[in-house]
Design a protein around this motif. Structure first.
Motif, mmCIF file in Angstrom:
data_model
loop_
_atom_site.group_PDB
_atom_site.id
_atom_site.type_symbol
_atom_site.label_atom_id
_atom_site.label_comp_id
_atom_site.label_asym_id
_atom_site.label_seq_id
_atom_site.Cartn_x
_atom_site.Cartn_y
_atom_site.Cartn_z
ATOM 1 N N UNK A 58 0.833 -1.206 0.000
ATOM 2 C CA UNK A 58 0.000 0.000 0.000
ATOM 3 C C UNK A 58 0.868 1.257 0.000
ATOM 4 N N UNK A 59 1.653 1.365 -1.084
ATOM 5 C CA UNK A 59 2.514 2.531 -1.229
ATOM 6 C C UNK A 59 2.620 2.911 -2.707
ATOM 7 N N UNK A 60 2.976 4.161 -2.943
ATOM 8 C CA UNK A 60 3.209 4.658 -4.297
ATOM 9 C C UNK A 60 4.600 4.224 -4.736
ATOM 10 N N UNK A 61 4.690 3.620 -5.929
ATOM 11 C CA UNK A 61 5.991 3.172 -6.441
ATOM 12 C C UNK A 61 6.441 3.943 -7.673
ATOM 13 N N UNK A 62 5.617 4.873 -8.153
ATOM 14 C CA UNK A 62 6.028 5.670 -9.301
ATOM 15 C C UNK A 62 4.987 6.700 -9.672
ATOM 16 N N UNK A 63 5.451 7.788 -10.249
ATOM 17 C CA UNK A 63 4.560 8.839 -10.757
ATOM 18 C C UNK A 63 5.025 9.183 -12.170
ATOM 19 N N UNK A 64 4.073 9.219 -13.103
ATOM 20 C CA UNK A 64 4.390 9.454 -14.504
ATOM 21 C C UNK A 64 3.567 10.628 -15.027
ATOM 22 N N UNK A 65 4.251 11.647 -15.528
ATOM 23 C CA UNK A 65 3.554 12.802 -16.098
ATOM 24 C C UNK A 65 2.914 12.420 -17.429
ATOM 25 N N UNK A 66 1.643 12.778 -17.588
ATOM 26 C CA UNK A 66 0.919 12.560 -18.843
ATOM 27 C C UNK A 66 0.279 13.885 -19.250
ATOM 28 N N UNK A 67 -0.776 13.847 -20.056
ATOM 29 C CA UNK A 67 -1.426 15.077 -20.499
ATOM 30 C C UNK A 67 -2.323 15.679 -19.429
ATOM 31 N N UNK A 68 -3.084 16.686 -19.831
ATOM 32 C CA UNK A 68 -3.925 17.406 -18.881
ATOM 33 C C UNK A 68 -5.168 16.602 -18.546
ATOM 34 N N UNK A 69 -5.439 16.475 -17.283
ATOM 35 C CA UNK A 69 -6.620 15.827 -16.708
ATOM 36 C C UNK A 69 -6.828 14.392 -17.203
ATOM 37 N N UNK A 70 -5.926 13.484 -16.862
ATOM 38 C CA UNK A 70 -6.173 12.074 -17.181
ATOM 39 C C UNK A 70 -7.373 11.557 -16.402
ATOM 40 N N UNK A 71 -8.203 10.750 -17.084
ATOM 41 C CA UNK A 71 -9.399 10.223 -16.412
ATOM 42 C C UNK A 71 -9.517 8.715 -16.598
ATOM 43 N N UNK A 72 -9.749 8.253 -17.814
ATOM 44 C CA UNK A 72 -9.940 6.832 -18.044
ATOM 45 C C UNK A 72 -8.626 6.096 -18.209
ATOM 46 N N UNK A 73 -8.559 4.860 -17.686
ATOM 47 C CA UNK A 73 -7.390 3.998 -17.831
ATOM 48 C C UNK A 73 -7.841 2.626 -18.312
ATOM 49 N N UNK A 74 -7.027 1.977 -19.131
ATOM 50 C CA UNK A 74 -7.308 0.603 -19.537
ATOM 51 C C UNK A 74 -6.011 -0.117 -19.849
ATOM 52 N N UNK A 75 -5.856 -1.294 -19.291
ATOM 53 C CA UNK A 75 -4.693 -2.138 -19.572
ATOM 54 C C UNK A 75 -4.986 -3.056 -20.745
ATOM 55 N N UNK A 76 -3.975 -3.304 -21.578
ATOM 56 C CA UNK A 76 -4.114 -4.283 -22.652
ATOM 57 C C UNK A 76 -4.215 -5.680 -22.046
ATOM 58 N N UNK A 77 -4.827 -6.633 -22.740
ATOM 59 C CA UNK A 77 -4.979 -7.987 -22.189
ATOM 60 C C UNK A 77 -3.667 -8.641 -21.776
ATOM 61 N N UNK A 78 -2.576 -8.336 -22.483
ATOM 62 C CA UNK A 78 -1.293 -8.930 -22.102
ATOM 63 C C UNK A 78 -0.590 -8.151 -20.993
ATOM 64 N N UNK A 79 -1.203 -7.053 -20.558
ATOM 65 C CA UNK A 79 -0.654 -6.274 -19.459
ATOM 66 C C UNK A 79 0.545 -5.439 -19.796
ATOM 67 N N UNK A 80 0.894 -5.328 -21.079
ATOM 68 C CA UNK A 80 2.108 -4.613 -21.463
ATOM 69 C C UNK A 80 1.881 -3.122 -21.739
#
Length: 609
Positions: free
Chosen positions: A154-176
């Protein structure tokens, strides 16, 4: 006592949730049952259990979709906005939009328990859990980051800058690969999960990006979104699809291809407020939820290919989709359908219905609503809730093209600017950028009279009528309906400010900026004063246009201004630095030029307001 396989107890539980308060769910009056308002949902890998993030109740419900029953409900935080199951179905993660944290849930014996919490940053929404069941990802909207979590520790292991206001996330079936919808920067970021880095960013020229999903073969990500066409809100422009429209957008995760779209709007009966998207496990159907028109759209994706248009879009839906039976169908649901999930059978679709306080079950093959699972709601609908329904109802606009929520996303702003006639003029040829006015936030709007950018409107009920009849070119609301919308607006407030210290105080830079704000050199408090940081007057500030019908501008409140970009009435300033050092600074105040240190300190203070 177990409720598995005993639907009579399940229906009894639903009835109790609808009429009596549950643990931790009482309102201040001690007895009001909340609306659940499910905004997001997650289906377990085997399809046997479903979770809903209930935004207005601050809870998560565990649902048996086959038995059509609610099994359990637990309080999780302030405005839950995204939820995900671990692959084994034994735990889940929910993001609390206004709580700035995530809650880790244990799912055992058809009961939910909050097993831990972790603050992740301002305004988290979308969540996803990797195949290992341990690694999770959270879209942190106001920080413009994707945060990686270790759920075991239960800890943060990384922070990645992306575009403005990220909302939806989806992983590919292979997880890559991780697809991230960046709503305010109108793009999708594709993240290499192993390296935790953005490998490509795909501009989609679309707005209001919400749920995103990846096809079973892992090649494409899909999302439904709005397309701003920028023409004035005349009836002809609206019906041609030249003001705005709804799109299904496809992103290639494997190859360097541009985005592709399908327009969803038939002439005369448009789609509105596209929100959710789901793909059948066999890849034959794609479903889109339309919150504004209270329905689903079902598109047949195989065996025939859909008429994708690369790097652009049509004004209206492709005629071939309307001409061939079964390729394009609409299912009326009522309420406000938001996120979707396909069952493993490639036939059954589960729908989170926010205004319906329910999960709906749709047969995608027959395009029919087959069941509704109530999550619980008050016995009486309040004036504010009726106003919320009107606010999200695109059928009140001309040929149902858009709702209030289309532009004032979540009662806030989507950062766009439109030519809506509320300033008394329109540019019918779409040749003058300054004719379009920025969409202001509606948070605390009831406290900031007068209204409109020119401050000519002194009644919020009358401003509501103007919006329905002019901006939306729709039917005039009754007096009671206008009061209902205003009652809903009274419920809108800002989240806590992430630029304040944990105790609510200012850091040293902001303290210095506070002095600059009130100094004769900047004199920001000349117009931005009082509890709402606006004086409620109209000022001639030097930014007027020669053909303005109304003289001067009404200074907007500076509350929450860090998240009101772009800035000024015509959105000419992309950042606070631009607004505080550009034409607004020199024309509106006319004082001395600030030093770089003073400007930096001033920006820090303004962000803290």
């Amino acid at each position: 006592m177990s409720t598995i396989g005993r639907p009579t107890l399940g229906y009894l539980l639903v009835a109790l949730l609808a009429t009596a308060p549950g643990p931790g769910l009482l309102a201040e009056d001690g007895g009001t049952v909340p609306h659940r308002s499910p905004i997001a949902l997650a289906l377990s890998a085997d399809g046997s259990r479903l979770l809903t993030a209930n935004q207005t109740a601050g809870t998560v419900s565990l649902v048996d979709p086959a038995g059509r029953m609610v099994l359990d409900e637990v309080a999780v935080g302030d405005k839950p906005a995204g939820v995900a199951f671990a692959p084994d179905g034994r735990r889940a993660l929910v993001a609390n939009w206004y709580g700035y944290d995530v809650a880790l849930l244990e799912v055992k014996d058809d009961k939910l328990t909050v097993a831990g919490r972790l603050e992740v940053g301002p305004e988290p929404r979308g969540v996803a859990i990797a195949g290992d069941g341990r690694t999770a990802y959270v879209a942190v909207g106001a920080a413009d980051e994707v945060v990686r979590l270790d759920l075991d520790a239960l800890k943060v292991t990384g922070r990645l800058a992306v575009g403005r206001e990220p909302r939806g996330l989806a992983l590919s079936p292979d997880g890559k690969a991780l697809a991230v919808g960046d709503s305010r920067s109108r793009e999708v970021a594709v993240v290499d999960v192993e390296g935790f880095k953005v490998v490509k960013t795909v501009p989609v020229e679309g707005e209001n990006l919400r749920q995103i999903t990846v096809a079973p073969d892992g090649r494409y990500a899909y999302l439904a979104n709005m397309k701003d066409r920028q023409f004035a809100t005349t009836r002809n422009n609206i019906d041609q699809g030249w003001v705005l429209g709804q799109r299904l957008t496809r992103i290639d995760l494997k190859e360097p291809e541009p985005y592709a779209t399908i327009s969803l709007d038939p002439r005369g009966k448009a789609a509105a407020d596209a929100h959710g998207v789901a793909i059948a496990p066999d890849g034959k159907l794609i479903i889109v939820s339309l919150g504004g028109t209270h329905e689903l759209m079902i598109l047949q994706a195989a065996p025939r290919r859909l008429p994708w248009r690369v790097d652009g879009s049509r004004d209206l839906i492709a005629p071939e989709l309307l001409a061939e039976p079964g390729r394009f169908r609409r299912v009326a649901l009522g309420g406000r359908p938001t996120e979707l999930a396909f069952a493993p059978d490639s036939k059954t679709v589960y729908v989170a219905n926010y205004l319906g306080d329910s999960v709906q079950v749709v047969d995608a093959e027959t395009a029919s609503l087959v069941a509704t699972i109530p999550l619980g709601a008050p016995a009486t609908v309040s004036l504010a809730r009726r106003g919320e329904a009107l606010f999200h109802d695109a059928t009140r606009s001309f040929n149902q093209w858009y709702s209030c929520n289309t532009c004032h996303s979540d009662g806030h702003t989507n950062g766009l600017h439109f030519d809506t006639l509320n300033d008394g003029r329109q540019d019918l040829r779409n040749t003058h950028e300054r004719s379009r006015k920025k969409v202001p936030t509606l948070r605390r709007v009831t406290q900031t009279s007068p209204w409109t950018w020119h401050g000519w409107q002194t009644s919020l009920e009358e401003a509501t009528v103007e919006s329905f009849t002019k901006s939306m070119q729709g039917t005039k609301p009754t007096d009671d309906e206008a009061r209902a919308v205003v009652a809903y607006l009274e419920s809108l407030d800002f989240p806590r400010n992430p630029y304040r210290n944990p105790d609510g105080g200012l850091n040293a830079e902001a303290e210095r900026g506070k002095a600059v704000f009130a100094s004769a050199k900047a004199a920001c408090n000349t117009c931005h004063s009082g509890p709402e940081l606006t004086d409620g007057k109209v000022h001639v500030v030097g930014l007027e246009e020669p053909d303005d019908v109304y003289e001067g501008y009404n200074p907007p409140s500076l509350r929450g201004v860090y998240d009101k970009y772009p800035y000024l009435h015509d959105a000419r300033s992309a950042t606070l630095r631009d607004a505080l050092s550009g034409p607004h600074s020199s024309e509106a105040v006319g004082g001395e030029e600030l030093s770089e240190q003073e400007l930096s300190d001033l920006i820090a203070y303004v962000k803290s307001l």
